[in-house]
Design an enzyme around this catalytic site. Sequence first.
Site, PDB file in Angstrom:
ATOM      1  N   ASP A   1       7.500  36.066   2.004  1.00 20.33           N
ATOM      2  CA  ASP A   1       8.474  35.607   3.050  1.00 20.33           C
ATOM      3  C   ASP A   1       9.614  36.383   2.921  1.00 20.33           C
ATOM      4  O   ASP A   1       9.665  37.126   1.914  1.00 20.33           O
ATOM      5  CB  ASP A   1       8.587  34.166   3.019  1.00 20.33           C
ATOM      6  CG  ASP A   1       9.593  33.557   4.077  1.00 20.33           C
ATOM      7  OD1 ASP A   1       9.387  34.131   5.177  1.00 20.33           O
ATOM      8  OD2 ASP A   1      10.437  32.750   3.698  1.00 20.33           O
TER       9      ASP A   1
ATOM     10  N   ASP B   1      13.111  35.343   4.811  1.00 23.96           N
ATOM     11  CA  ASP B   1      14.569  34.305   4.940  1.00 23.96           C
ATOM     12  C   ASP B   1      14.640  33.088   3.853  1.00 23.96           C
ATOM     13  O   ASP B   1      13.262  32.552   3.599  1.00 23.96           O
ATOM     14  CB  ASP B   1      14.781  33.590   6.124  1.00 23.96           C
ATOM     15  CG  ASP B   1      14.946  34.603   7.293  1.00 23.96           C
ATOM     16  OD1 ASP B   1      16.219  34.977   7.114  1.00 23.96           O
ATOM     17  OD2 ASP B   1      14.195  34.884   8.221  1.00 23.96           O
TER      18      ASP B   1
END
Length: 215
Positions: free
Chosen positions: A8, A10
Amino acid sequence: MLKAIIMDFDGLIVDTEVVWYHIYVEWFKKHKNYDMSVEEFLTCVGSNAEELFQKLDRQGIHVDRDAFVRDTQQRFIEESGALPAKDGVADFIHAARDNGVKVALATSSGRKKPETHLRRLGLLEDFDLFVTAEDVTRIKPFPDLFLTAASKLALSPVECLVVEDSLNGLKAGQNAGMRVLVVPNDVTKHCKFEGDLRVCDSLAQVDFNALMAEF
């Protein structure tokens, strides 16, 4: 055998989620006189804000989506533009590449933001693949981002490890049939992570050789 790490962005690579949380809290207090809880904010972490906004709509708290973006986007850019990579991120990525493991990014956001930050941090060229919200119909917690990444790398789900910070990301990885390593941040540490996963406080704590041996 572990052949790909799917990360991922963020809150995992750069701690943008904490920035967004404070922006959300202040915006709702100022414009709606509403005290947003971290539990409510977690609804959109790893996904998008629409589910949260629809829930608030049902409570009689209407959010003009365009106005919210206008009010918050520039502030987010300013406050996140110089954030460092989180502890251990660069070493983890380089350890993967040193071991012949592909590194992919799978994010519910668009491509521009992570690409800009990774270029700034000198990490862009370390990624073999980007899969973003622009590439799929459904974002997390649906598995589409991770399955698309595996497909483009010509790998099966069991050959991939998802690295996430959010509950939506964990669910997406589990729904994709992949093992998941969860590294919570100061916002997502309030989530209750369950199921087949491993949790650590920082990627700096991860022994990549030991991780390889688990596959």
